[in-house]
Design an enzyme around this catalytic site. Structure first.
Site, PDB file in Angstrom:
ATOM      1  N   HIS A  29      15.018 -75.479  44.283  1.00  0.00           N
ATOM      2  CA  HIS A  29      14.414 -75.049  45.538  1.00  0.00           C
ATOM      3  C   HIS A  29      14.910 -75.852  46.716  1.00  0.00           C
ATOM      4  O   HIS A  29      14.224 -76.013  47.713  1.00  0.00           O
ATOM      5  CB  HIS A  29      12.890 -75.145  45.462  1.00  0.00           C
ATOM      6  CG  HIS A  29      12.320 -74.244  44.439  1.00  0.00           C
ATOM      7  ND1 HIS A  29      12.035 -74.655  43.167  1.00  0.00           N
ATOM      8  CD2 HIS A  29      12.032 -72.922  44.488  1.00  0.00           C
ATOM      9  CE1 HIS A  29      11.569 -73.631  42.476  1.00  0.00           C
ATOM     10  NE2 HIS A  29      11.566 -72.576  43.246  1.00  0.00           N
ATOM     11  N   GLY A  56      16.051 -66.432  46.279  1.00  0.00           N
ATOM     12  CA  GLY A  56      16.969 -67.556  46.486  1.00  0.00           C
ATOM     13  C   GLY A  56      17.597 -68.064  45.204  1.00  0.00           C
ATOM     14  O   GLY A  56      18.420 -68.966  45.233  1.00  0.00           O
ATOM     15  N   HIS A  57      17.174 -67.472  44.049  1.00  0.00           N
ATOM     16  CA  HIS A  57      17.710 -67.913  42.749  1.00  0.00           C
ATOM     17  C   HIS A  57      18.680 -66.887  42.156  1.00  0.00           C
ATOM     18  O   HIS A  57      19.002 -66.961  40.975  1.00  0.00           O
ATOM     19  CB  HIS A  57      16.576 -68.127  41.753  1.00  0.00           C
ATOM     20  CG  HIS A  57      15.506 -69.045  42.233  1.00  0.00           C
ATOM     21  ND1 HIS A  57      15.760 -70.353  42.546  1.00  0.00           N
ATOM     22  CD2 HIS A  57      14.183 -68.846  42.471  1.00  0.00           C
ATOM     23  CE1 HIS A  57      14.623 -70.914  42.945  1.00  0.00           C
ATOM     24  NE2 HIS A  57      13.661 -70.022  42.917  1.00  0.00           N
ATOM     25  N   GLY A  93      10.022 -67.088  43.585  1.00  0.00           N
ATOM     26  CA  GLY A  93      10.613 -66.917  44.904  1.00  0.00           C
ATOM     27  C   GLY A  93      11.991 -66.301  44.842  1.00  0.00           C
ATOM     28  O   GLY A  93      12.623 -66.231  43.788  1.00  0.00           O
ATOM     29  N   ASP A  98       3.075 -70.718  42.486  1.00  0.00           N
ATOM     30  CA  ASP A  98       3.156 -69.654  41.485  1.00  0.00           C
ATOM     31  C   ASP A  98       1.904 -69.627  40.616  1.00  0.00           C
ATOM     32  O   ASP A  98       1.371 -68.566  40.309  1.00  0.00           O
ATOM     33  CB  ASP A  98       4.408 -69.843  40.612  1.00  0.00           C
ATOM     34  CG  ASP A  98       5.677 -69.628  41.398  1.00  0.00           C
ATOM     35  OD1 ASP A  98       6.039 -68.467  41.627  1.00  0.00           O
ATOM     36  OD2 ASP A  98       6.297 -70.627  41.804  1.00  0.00           O
TER      37      ASP A  98
END
Lengths: 686, 214
Positions: free
Chosen positions: A574, A411-412, A409, A465
């Site tokens: 997350h 956001g990292h 995803g 994932d």
């Protein structure tokens, strides 16, 4: 403490002991008293015993450790006298115990509370010295169940006459035993007959080596002796008649570690100084934590002198002595209490609702961020087939090289796209915020990096994932491309060791990507690359801690709620809550908890070699990461572990979460070699 | 008897997308409690993508099975995540069922059961695991029971909706054993599973649809 008594029952049969208590009347009586709130008379009735018998059972239960009562250390530290002494002398802590009541002697009482106070005074990895005397021995005897790792206990001075039973050796060995610590003795007398004898002893390699340990102290526990005739300094054989008569020490009010100070705490240079073997006062004053445990009216002048001279960072004493100290400083204790009660401010309430962000439309954030990244780093990355969510490295990939595809995803950032480049991954697939990318994009990356040698998928172990990459792998297989999937599982807080395969992948990804990139750059075949990457994953151990939640672009609200004085231990990347919620602690204590868990799990031995990553979860600044790293290095060095590589910074984030993670990767020759290979990407240049 | 046809599916996806869009924030907050807070986004964006795909499709597409396949691939391509593969597989299973023969609206339960089976296969979860299946499975059973008891299409859809809502509610008393919430173990108790709540929302669309058409 005992719970408020509520009258329990009624039918005697209702309070038959549960089977697990067996026939043990101590356990039974204790349960009824402390858990059910029955009175001793009621219990006597239940058990068919006399009240004095029940009383004896309860006393026995405490002596045998069936019942453990502890008074909150925080409360003991909050006593008014203690607060005032702290303020007056700039102490970090002052613990006050009641001086009277009960059969225990003042010395045992001080020893017990000091032992309890060690919970906040000493920490894993500390090197602790202890002096000698009755109080020190009581302290050492009272220590139990502290659960600390890598502690060294050093005798603060040489030995004394064996005519006393509270010698330096006795105090230090007992403390080491009860702490489960390594013990370092000083194999020389504390006081020798001449300066020449001292010089000879100090030159002895064994003794010199032992004394070296006094230079690494992080904490010293010491008592203080008055100068009265039967005080410890006299019974320990420091004085002979001649010295006293000559009056060298007339101005001394007390002695610590065999050295003498006057009423202002100034060291007194007398003939004994050159004959004493042990810690010196100027060195003592440079130890970060200096804990004085002493009580009794005769001790007021020496304690005061030690406080004035700056020898003390924490004081443990009794109420009477504490009051005496304040009175001697000209303060009225009664007035203090009133003043303090009047000035405790109310806790301000912190309310936050909408978190401000640099965004246009929430749904466009990921695309716009990737467009920005492609524009910022054209030397490193470019899009595959015009999609900003399937990105490849600009590095040429020769025929026969195993392709490395990573992803997950958004956001990292700088994860994941920050880790494609030379010596790292070949392509990256990006999903929505904290959501797996879909199979079609994974497939286009797979096709793009395939050079006839197969493709490795490396991604965190998350349900989404796994499903998306599995579908992509099936589609790739249908096109004749062999793929292998490696799910990273470095977050040791997320499941126990017995269920390690269920753990999630977090910041350890960074090291795993590095190993994969280095292996494939060496043109190693798919099987070998796969083995090395799996090995790298098993070598990585991460724990994350969040102080504040992150907020999703879509909601712009905190993703979970957390109190002002709480933290989440064991968070992932997350925005989800952690494994346990705990009271907020200082940076060092948080790192200690992380280290304790990781060291235990890794079975990290002295002499081992590691790579570490101190990673921000987004909003925690570099300055705090460095504070974390400082303590981490202290803990690793206390274990004699060699740090091969250190990364500190924003490597694998969770949007704007306030928090940090620590990753420790155990290294052998093979992994260290791959880690040392050059690499070049947006987030890591080596 | 009316069948589950192209027009029925198009209306269903349009209404479901509206419902999910309206609940976007609430689903995200619910997910934030035990998951990572993106469930509302995934569902609302995914269903919006399905409707966008439908608009691109030529009006000639008349087969409901083909429409459902298009929906699956549009949803998967848009969201990925966990729900992408789960709902895509559900819709592929549904498409396989519709391919065999036309399905009367009164036999909605069979379509729901096909969806549930797809989700179960892909996610390897089952009833009681605190997942969307805790809404889908009871809904499919209730719909089939209602049909067997002689209910009309509206009664069948209402029964499915009621069972889905009840199923979603019971997830508060469950401990998650799949997905991210599973890491929280007993801390997931007392929280609704956002996947089950959105499933109930979607299933509720069938009842709404039935009312619109009567």
């Amino acid at each position: 403490m005992r719970p408020a008594r509520k009258r329990a029952a009624k039918d005697p049969r209702a309070t038959r002991p549960p089977l697990r208590f067996g026939d043990d009347p101590l356990l039974w009586a204790s349960w009824l008293y402390y858990e059910e709130g029955l009175t001793q008379n009621e219990i006597a009735e239940e058990l068919g015993a006399s009240r004095p018998t029940v009383n004896a059972y309860l006393a026995d239960a405490r002596a045998k450790g069936i019942v453990n009562i502890s008074i909150s250390g925080e409360k003991l530290r909050s006593v008014t006298i203690g607060r005032e002494i702290e303020e007056r002398f700039g102490l970090e802590g002052c613990v006050i115990v009641p001086g009277e009541g009960g059969p225990r002697s003042l010395i045992d009482r001080l020893g017990a509370v000091a032992a309890q106070s060690l919970r906040w005074l000493i920490h894993s990895g500390d090197t602790v010295a202890i002096t000698w005397g009755r109080t020190m021995l009581a302290l050492a005897n009272a220590v139990r169940e502290l659960d600390l790792l890598d502690i060294v206990v050093v005798q603060a001075t040489g030995g004394t006459t064996a005519a006393i039973d509270y010698t330096p050796e006795a105090c230090a060995t007992r403390l080491a035993e009860n702490l489960g610590a390594r013990f370092v003795p000083i194999s020389a007398p504390a006081i020798v007959s001449s300066p020449e004898a001292r010089q000879i002893l100090l030159a002895e390699p064994v003794i010199a080596e032992q004394l070296k340990n006094l230079e690494r102290l992080t904490c010293i526990l010491f008592g203080i002796s008055s100068m009265r005739p039967n005080s410890t300094i006299h019974t320990s054989g420091f004085f002979d008649r001649k010295l006293q008569q000559k009056g060298y020490y007339n101005s001394a009010v007390g002695s610590l570690a065999g050295r003498f100070i006057d009423a202002q705490g100034v060291p007194i240079a007398g003939p004994l100084a050159d004959r004493t073997i042990g810690i010196e006062l100027d060195r003592l004053r440079r130890i970060p934590k200096r804990v004085l445990v002493a009580g009794g009216f005769d001790k007021v002048p020496p304690i005061l002198a030690a406080l004035r001279g700056g020898y003390v960072t924490a004081l443990i004493t009794d109420a009477g002595t504490g009051e005496g100290i304040l009175r001697a400083e000209g303060l009225e204790v009664d007035k203090i209490s009133q003043r303090r009660r009047a000035t405790s401010p109310p806790e301000p309430a912190l309310t936050r609702s909408r978190i401000k962000k640099f965004i246009n439309q929430p749904r466009d954030v990921v695309r716009e961020a990737l467009e920005g990244a492609l524009a910022a780093f054209p030397a490193h990355i470019e899009s595959i087939d015009g999609s900003v969510r399937a990105i490849r490295s600009r590095v040429e990939k020769p025929q026969g090289k195993v392709g490395i595809v990573i992803g997950g995803g958004a956001g990292h950032e700088p994860g994941f796209f920050g880790f494609v480049g030379r010596g790292l991954a070949d392509a990256v697939v990006v999903g929505n915020v904290f959501a797996s990318p879909p199979p079609d994009r994974i497939l286009s990356c797979t096709r793009d990096v395939h050079r006839g040698a197969g493709v490795l998928y490396i991604y965190g172990n998350y349900t989404g994932d796994v499903m998306n990459f599995d579908i992509a792998a099936d589609l790739a297989a249908a096109e004749g491309i062999e793929t292998r999937a490696i799910l990273t599982t470095d977050d040791i807080a997320s499941s126990g060791p017995e269920d390690a395969a269920a753990r999630r992948g977090t910041a350890g990804n960074v090291f795993v990507f590095k190993i994969a990139g280095a292996a494939s750059a060496r043109m190693l075949p798919l099987d070998v690359c796969e083995r090395l990457v799996r090995k790298a994953n098993f070598a990585c151990h991460t724990i994350g801690v969040a102080l504040e939640p992150c907020s999703m672009p879509d909601t712009q609200r905190p993703s979970f709620s957390i109190g002002q004085n709480e933290m989440e231990f064991g968070v992932g990347v997350h925005g989800e809550p952690g494994v346990t919620r705990m009271p907020l602690q200082s940076a060092d204590r948080i790192v200690d908890q992380i280290c304790d868990r990781i060291f235990e799990e890794m079975r990290l031995e002295s002499g081992g070699r590691v790579a570490v990553l101190v990673n921000s979860l987004g909003a925690t600044p570099m300055m705090e990461l460095l504070v974390v790293n400082r303590r981490l290095m202290q803990r690793l060095s206390a274990r004699s572990v060699k740090v091969h590589t250190t990364l500190v910074g924003h490597y694998f984030t969770s949007l704007d979460m306030v928090g940090a993670s620590v990753t420790i990767m155990g290294l052998d020759e093979e992994l260290a070699g791959l880690l040392d290979a050059p690499c070049s990407s947006i987030a890591w240049i080596k | 008897m009316t069948t589950i046809d192209n027009a029925y599916l198009r209306s269903f996806f349009r209404l479901a997308a509206e419902r999910l869009e309206a609940q976007r924030q609430d689903l995200c907050s619910l997910d934030g409690e035990i998951g990572d807070g993106d469930h509302g986004t995934s569902m609302a964006n995914g269903f919006a993508a399905i409707n966008a795909r439908f608009r691109e499709l030529s009006a000639e597409v008349q087969e409901p099975a083909i429409l459902l396949r298009e929906a699956a691939s549009a949803f998967l391509g848009e969201v990925g995540a966990t729900v992408g593969p789960l709902y895509a597989t559900a819709m592929f299973q549904g498409a396989a069922l519709l391919e065999e023969r036309p399905l009367e609206q009164i036999r909605l339960g069979e379509l729901l059961a096909a969806f549930a089976e797809g989700i179960r296969m892909r996610g390897k979860a089952d009833l009681g695991d605190k997942t969307m299946l805790d809404a889908w499975i009871p809904a499919s059973q209730a719909a089939r029971n209602a049909a067997a008891c002689g209910g009309d299409a509206a009664a069948v859809a209402r029964a499915a909706t009621a069972a889905a809502l009840e199923g979603a509610d019971t997830t508060t008393s469950m401990i998650a054993s799949r997905g991210r919430a599973a890491r929280l173990k007993e801390r997931s108790l007392g929280h609704l599973d956002p996947g089950a709540v959105s499933a109930a929302l979607i299933i509720g669309t069938f009842a709404e649809l039935a009312e619109e058409r009567t």
